[in-house]
Enzyme design. Structure first.
Site, PDB file in Angstrom:
ATOM      1  N   SER A 174       0.887  -1.149   0.036  1.00 31.72           N
ATOM      2  CA  SER A 174       0.065  -0.063  -0.084  1.00 31.72           C
ATOM      3  C   SER A 174       0.719   0.997   0.004  1.00 31.72           C
ATOM      4  CB  SER A 174      -0.889   0.067   1.257  1.00 31.72           C
ATOM      5  OG  SER A 174      -0.322   0.082   2.474  1.00 31.72           O
ATOM      6  N   LYS A 192      -6.222   4.866   8.126  1.00 29.59           N
ATOM      7  CA  LYS A 192      -4.981   5.670   7.747  1.00 29.59           C
ATOM      8  C   LYS A 192      -5.301   7.107   7.835  1.00 29.59           C
ATOM      9  CE  LYS A 192      -3.338   1.870   4.993  1.00 29.59           C
ATOM     10  NZ  LYS A 192      -2.999   1.106   3.489  1.00 29.59           N
TER      11      LYS A 192
END
Length: 297
Positions: free
Chosen positions: A174, A217
């Site tokens: 990611s 996040k």
């Protein structure tokens, strides 16, 4: 309103605004705890404020480690920049999974380049601290760079990539787009805006691909920016395919709505380059070169 809040919670725990969770134990636990707070308040009906109270107490019970990491960032022990621009440095976003709670935190990713023979060194992999999926993500960067810049001559560089101040194994791809941005920044000597954190994997054609843990996040970077003072320019760049997974907690959603914090959706590396470096990415011309004044040039 209370029922709607429980439905929101069901969507949030599976990170999909179009679906509901079938983890009925988690849902029933939340309903039972909400009923407890209704009883404490002398209400014969569970109302919105009781569900909110249950959610807040659940988070409080689970966030001790998150608070300790946040304190280290605020004290400058874990070094994260949230203002200015730096060449070859960007804020990636990691997720820590503690079982009943996951939380996100920014991590500094850096790149250095020099004249060499086209070698890309992943310090995590070389030190045996990178997992297989992470290593695959870094290898994909080589394919992107070769296809973008080395169609008629080899790339005469050596580059090193590192996650700073991370001392455990890193897994997942990611942050591969973040690693690509710091490489392009180091090669072009153009600074990356540190007010923006980035998440998303990338393929060899420069398309930004979706990732997991998107809400944690975003909220992790928001907490850091909030502690240092929101400037109105800070935010997170995410893959466009992750927009459907946004189920942000109300405080963060309100900050975005009020323009105090931002979430940008990216389709390609060029979208991210222009957002992070403030310069046009540049389209390849018929002779294989790029227009002067662009990042790719």
């Amino acid at each position: 309103e209370a029922v709607a809040k429980v439905i929101d919670y069901g969507s949030r725990i599976i990170e999909d605004k179009n679906r509901l969770s079938a983890r009925f134990l988690d849902i029933s636990d939340m309903v039972i705890e909400s009923a407890h707070w209704a009883d404490r308040a002398g209400s014969d009906t569970v109302r919105l404020e009781h569900v909110v109270q249950a959610l807040e107490h659940k988070e409080y019970r689970s966030r001790m480690i998150e608070d300790k990491v946040q304190a280290l960032i605020e004290e400058g022990v874990i070094m994260i920049d949230t203002t200015g621009g730096v060449v070859g440095q960007a804020n990636a976003l990691s997720v820590y999974d503690l079982g009943d709670r996951s939380f996100g935190r920014p991590s500094r990713v850096t790149a250095r380049v020099a004249v060499g023979r086209g070698k890309l060194i992943d310090i995590q992999r070389e030190s045996e601290m990178g997992g297989r999926i992470h290593s695959k993500g870094v290898m994909i960067l080589t394919g992107y760079l070769d296809g973008k810049y080395a169609t008629d001559k080899p790339i005469a560089m050596v580059a090193t990539l590192a996650f700073e101040q991370l001392y455990e194994e890193i897994e997942g791809d990611s942050a591969s787009s973040t690693e690509l941005y710091v490489l392009l920044s180091a090669l072009s000597a153009l600074p990356i805006n540190q007010e923006i954190a980035i998440t998303g994997s990338v393929n060899q054609f420069g398309q930004i691909q979706p990732v997991g843990g998107i809400n944690a996040k975003i909220e992790g970077f928001y907490e850091v920016c909030k502690a240092r003072g929101l400037t109105g320019n800070q935010g997170v760049a995410i893959p466009s395919a992750n927009v459907r997974h946004l189920m942000l907690k109300p405080e963060v959603a309100d900050a975005v709505r009020d323009g105090k914090f931002h979430v940008w959706a990216l389709d390609t590396v060029d979208d991210g380059v222009e957002l992070l470096m403030g310069a046009p990415a540049g389209e390849r011309q018929e002779d294989g070169t790029y227009p002067e004044g662009t990042v790719h040039y």
